[in-house]
Design a protein around this motif. Structure first.
Motif, PDB file in Angstrom:
ATOM      1  N   ASP A 120     -22.776 -59.954  31.276  1.00  0.00           N
ATOM      2  CA  ASP A 120     -23.587 -61.164  31.346  1.00  0.00           C
ATOM      3  C   ASP A 120     -23.772 -61.802  29.972  1.00  0.00           C
ATOM      4  OD1 ASP A 120     -25.828 -59.895  29.996  1.00  0.00           O
ATOM      5  OD2 ASP A 120     -26.322 -58.936  31.901  1.00  0.00           O
ATOM      6  N   TYR A 121     -24.325 -63.006  30.002  1.00  0.00           N
ATOM      7  CA  TYR A 121     -24.487 -63.795  28.772  1.00  0.00           C
ATOM      8  C   TYR A 121     -25.332 -63.070  27.737  1.00  0.00           C
ATOM      9  CZ  TYR A 121     -25.841 -67.624  25.691  1.00  0.00           C
ATOM     10  OH  TYR A 121     -26.076 -68.402  24.589  1.00  0.00           O
ATOM     11  N   LYS A 122     -26.441 -62.467  28.149  1.00  0.00           N
ATOM     12  CA  LYS A 122     -27.340 -61.782  27.221  1.00  0.00           C
ATOM     13  C   LYS A 122     -26.623 -60.624  26.520  1.00  0.00           C
ATOM     14  CE  LYS A 122     -31.898 -59.595  26.921  1.00  0.00           C
ATOM     15  NZ  LYS A 122     -31.478 -58.275  26.395  1.00  0.00           N
TER      16      LYS A 122
ATOM     17  N   ARG B  18     -23.400 -60.333  26.063  1.00  0.00           N
ATOM     18  CA  ARG B  18     -22.403 -60.896  25.153  1.00  0.00           C
ATOM     19  C   ARG B  18     -23.042 -61.317  23.840  1.00  0.00           C
ATOM     20  NH1 ARG B  18     -20.262 -63.668  29.820  1.00  0.00           N
ATOM     21  NH2 ARG B  18     -20.986 -65.684  29.040  1.00  0.00           N
ATOM     22  N   GLU B  19     -24.218 -61.946  23.929  1.00  0.00           N
ATOM     23  CA  GLU B  19     -24.918 -62.388  22.722  1.00  0.00           C
ATOM     24  C   GLU B  19     -25.318 -61.199  21.848  1.00  0.00           C
ATOM     25  OE1 GLU B  19     -25.746 -65.733  21.576  1.00  0.00           O
ATOM     26  OE2 GLU B  19     -23.993 -65.858  22.885  1.00  0.00           O
TER      27      GLU B  19
ATOM     28  N   GLU C 179     -16.413 -68.542  23.740  1.00  0.00           N
ATOM     29  CA  GLU C 179     -17.475 -67.656  23.261  1.00  0.00           C
ATOM     30  C   GLU C 179     -17.290 -67.281  21.788  1.00  0.00           C
ATOM     31  OE1 GLU C 179     -20.177 -66.601  24.773  1.00  0.00           O
ATOM     32  OE2 GLU C 179     -19.793 -67.421  26.761  1.00  0.00           O
TER      33      GLU C 179
END
Length: 228
Positions: A157-159, A161-162, A187
């Motif tokens: 998920d995005y979180k 990945r960050e 990204e």
């Protein structure tokens, strides 16, 4: 220069996986290795990491022909899970500590705490995102000069990945280099210095992204769509 490949080839029976790779990796940079599945990205990483031998060509590491001892300063993170289900987060660290002299246990413990894991958690109980973060944490806990991360952002998920990107950026330094293989081109646009575009086992282009933006007004996505 940390790494140079000269006319590097890898053939599996009748399939040419890597064809005449010529590329340079220098200190203090983050590289994006971009291409479709089966383009040769993982095979190249495994050759540099010492997990498979080239069919022909040379890998020059820190000014000398690559040898087995260089594995001690090259950290490779594969796409495949490389932990046993019976392991805990703590035993993963001990496993790495036994194999790699440059593994920093204190750093590992700080990283797993930061990403929301604890030492008693079982590997088999981790979600896909947690497993991805664990793979990055245990790889980043090594004091390597070259980090090869194969699809570290894939399937999460995005979180997550960050969090992974944040760890990579904090570990990047003037005396090390990162090569990141990914399908998530947009990204990595904001932090990758150079991109290496690969197709059907061949390098189509290695380019400085800041120069591409300044001189040609092209993003990494623009270049990818144009040459692929």
């Amino acid at each position: 220069m940390i790494l140079e490949c000269r006319g590097l080839n890898k053939t599996f029976i009748s399939k040419k996986a890597v064809i005449d790779f010529n590329l340079n990796i220098t200190e203090g940079k983050i590289y994006g290795l971009l291409g479709e599945n089966g383009s040769g990205k993982t095979t190249w990483m495994k050759m540099v990491a010492g997990l498979t031998k080239p069919t022909s060509g040379d890998i020059i590491f820190k000014g000398h022909i690559w040898n087995y001892q260089d594995k001690g300063t090259i950290a490779y993170m594969s796409t495949e899970p490389f932990f046993y289900d019976f392991m805990t987060i703590a035993s993963v660290g001990k496993y790495y500590q036994d194999f790699f002299d440059d593994f920093d246990m204190q750093k590992y413990l700080k990283l797993i705490d930061r990403i929301g894991l604890n030492e008693n958690m079982k590997v088999k109980a981790l979600s896909t995102g947690m497993t991805a973060k664990l793979k990055v944490a245990v790889t980043m806990a090594r004091k390597a000069t070259l980090y090869l991360l194969d699809e570290p952002l894939n399937g999460i998920d995005y979180k997550s990945r960050e969090e992974i990107i944040s760890i990579i950026l904090e570990e990047a330094a003037d005396n090390n280099s990162f090569v990141i293989s990914t399908h998530l081109i947009e990204e990595i646009e904001s932090f990758v210095d150079e991109a290496i575009f690969v197709k059907n086992g061949e390098i189509l282009l290695q380019t400085d992204l800041e120069k591409e933006r300044a001189e040609n007004g092209k993003s990494i996505k623009d270049i990818y769509l144009e040459i692929m």
